[in-house]
Write a protein that holds these residues in place. Structure first.
Motif, mmCIF file in Angstrom:
data_model
loop_
_atom_site.group_PDB
_atom_site.id
_atom_site.type_symbol
_atom_site.label_atom_id
_atom_site.label_comp_id
_atom_site.label_asym_id
_atom_site.label_seq_id
_atom_site.Cartn_x
_atom_site.Cartn_y
_atom_site.Cartn_z
ATOM 1 N N GLU A 79 1.585 3.088 -3.048
ATOM 2 C CA GLU A 79 0.318 3.812 -3.161
ATOM 3 C C GLU A 79 -0.864 2.880 -2.866
ATOM 4 N N THR A 128 -1.730 5.529 11.360
ATOM 5 C CA THR A 128 -1.437 6.279 10.134
ATOM 6 C C THR A 128 -0.454 5.512 9.258
ATOM 7 N N PHE A 129 -0.524 5.782 7.958
ATOM 8 C CA PHE A 129 0.391 5.167 6.993
ATOM 9 C C PHE A 129 1.411 6.201 6.551
ATOM 10 N N SER A 130 2.664 5.775 6.434
ATOM 11 C CA SER A 130 3.711 6.684 5.981
ATOM 12 C C SER A 130 4.803 5.892 5.277
ATOM 13 N N TYR A 131 5.585 6.586 4.486
ATOM 14 C CA TYR A 131 6.738 5.929 3.872
ATOM 15 C C TYR A 131 7.838 6.957 3.667
ATOM 16 N N SER A 155 -1.054 2.165 0.853
ATOM 17 C CA SER A 155 -1.544 3.295 1.645
ATOM 18 C C SER A 155 -3.061 3.286 1.766
ATOM 19 N N LYS A 156 -3.743 2.657 0.812
ATOM 20 C CA LYS A 156 -5.204 2.631 0.794
ATOM 21 C C LYS A 156 -5.785 1.428 1.536
ATOM 22 N N HIS A 205 -4.286 0.260 4.694
ATOM 23 C CA HIS A 205 -3.477 0.219 5.916
ATOM 24 C C HIS A 205 -4.127 -0.638 6.995
ATOM 25 N N SER A 210 5.972 3.550 8.092
ATOM 26 C CA SER A 210 5.345 2.255 7.846
ATOM 27 C C SER A 210 6.143 1.461 6.817
#
Length: 356
Positions: free
Chosen positions: A268, A300-303, A271-272, A274, A311
């Protein structure tokens, strides 16, 4: 006769109580490596026993000609697999004459961050992908006037029609083991002539030290074979995989029962930030992070669990048992491991945000 064969004639000559210390440092591009050697009359057991040295920074892109001395401060010692015996390789930091870290010295800031998070026991395991080229700037083993067959048969393969450069890879592995580098393994990658080695698990600043020395050993071994190593994240344009520095990371609380909550909290935070991470995750990384070829988009951020198109990948085994580590798949193959590991602990442990 190859130069390496000629050198072997002299490698067993007695050194009469002297040893060769080869100082290794990161050059002006931030990704190239440099070295030079001195003679010692004792066998050092700690970097603190070695003297500070200097070099012409105007010849490496690290200083101006009118004030060209850059200073080398030893920070780690490894055994020398080329000179052998008591001879050593000395990894060094670079400093300016006023005592400030040189522009390509990211170890200093990393060490400062790691000292602050020692109690959290950050562990790292980095997967270094790279590509082998011949001296004509052609990927090793590729047809001179064309391309090999599409990707598919090459990953972890066996066979002369699928594997190019295994002799270099295995020589590098042995050199790392001899030197004391924490190399964990190797494998052939998805694109032909592309390989990977893994270093770790390492604790804190040790990760950057061992990864940089592993890179030096790879280039030095390849030199003996007359082969060039590329750490570019997209060495061949088109429908071919790029090269990354996939970064496996955990803290003490992540590695015990209930650790998944700590993993999710860290993701989390990531994600802030990236773009702050992308900024230090290697040059030309936009050519690799396209959303194709097992990558996420750079924008973009992803998991996800077991998803190599994200990411951040949580291994399925970690999701099943509820603790362990996660993999940051964003760093490029040419990223500085000191910067990668520093920013990971700054974001996930020290609470650094883009607003700080």
């Amino acid at each position: 006769m190859p130069s390496s064969a000629l050198l072997s004639r002299y490698s067993d000559l007695p050194q009469n109580g002297k040893i060769q210390a080869t100082y290794v440092w990161i050059g002006g591009s931030g990704s190239d490596l440099r070295c030079k050697s001195m003679t010692l009359d004792f066998v050092p057991t700690s970097p603190s026993q070695l003297k500070e040295w200097n070099f012409d920074g105007s010849s490496t892109g690290q200083a101006e000609g009118h004030d060209s001395d850059v200073y080398l401060r030893p920070c780690a010692i490894f055994k020398d697999p080329f000179a052998r015996g008591d001879n050593i390789l000395v990894l060094c930091e670079t400093y300016n004459r006023d005592g400030t870290a040189n522009v390509t010295n990211h170890r200093a800031a990393c060490a400062e961050a790691m000292a602050k998070v020692e109690a959290e026991e950050p562990w790292f395991g980095l997967e270094q992908e790279y590509t082998l080229f011949d001296v004509d700037d052609q990927p090793l083993g590729w047809p001179k006037n064309g391309f090999p067959g599409p990707q598919g048969p090459y990953y972890c393969a066996v066979g002369a029609n699928k594997i190019y450069g295994r002799d270099i890879v295995e020589a590098h592995w042995k050199a790392c083991v001899y030197a004391g580098v924490k190399i964990a393994g190797t494998n052939a990658e998805v694109m032909p002539a592309q390989w990977e080695f893994q270093v770790g698990p390492c604790h804190g600043i040790e990760m950057g030290d061992h990864l940089w020395m592993a890179r030096f050993l790879l280039e030095r071994v390849a030199e003996d074979f007359g082969i060039v190593v590329s750490f570019h994240p997209k060495p061949i344009k088109g429908d071919w995989n790029g090269a990354g520095l996939h970064s496996n990371y955990s803290t003490g609380p992540m590695r015990v029962e209930g650790g998944m909550a700590h993993i999710e909290a860290a993701i989390e935070k990531l994600s802030k930030r990236h773009q702050a991470h992308i900024a230090v995750y290697g040059a030309d990384n936009e050519q690799r992070l396209t959303g194709k070829h097992e990558t996420a988009s750079i924008s973009t951020f992803s998991y996800g669990v077991a998803n190599r198109g994200c990411s951040i990948r949580i291994p399925r085994s970690v999701a099943q048992c509820g603790y362990g580590y996660f993999e940051d798949r964003r760093p490029a193959s040419n990223a500085d491991p000191y910067q990668v590991t520093r920013v990971l602990v700054e974001t996930t442990i020290l609470g650094v945000t883009d607003e700080n």
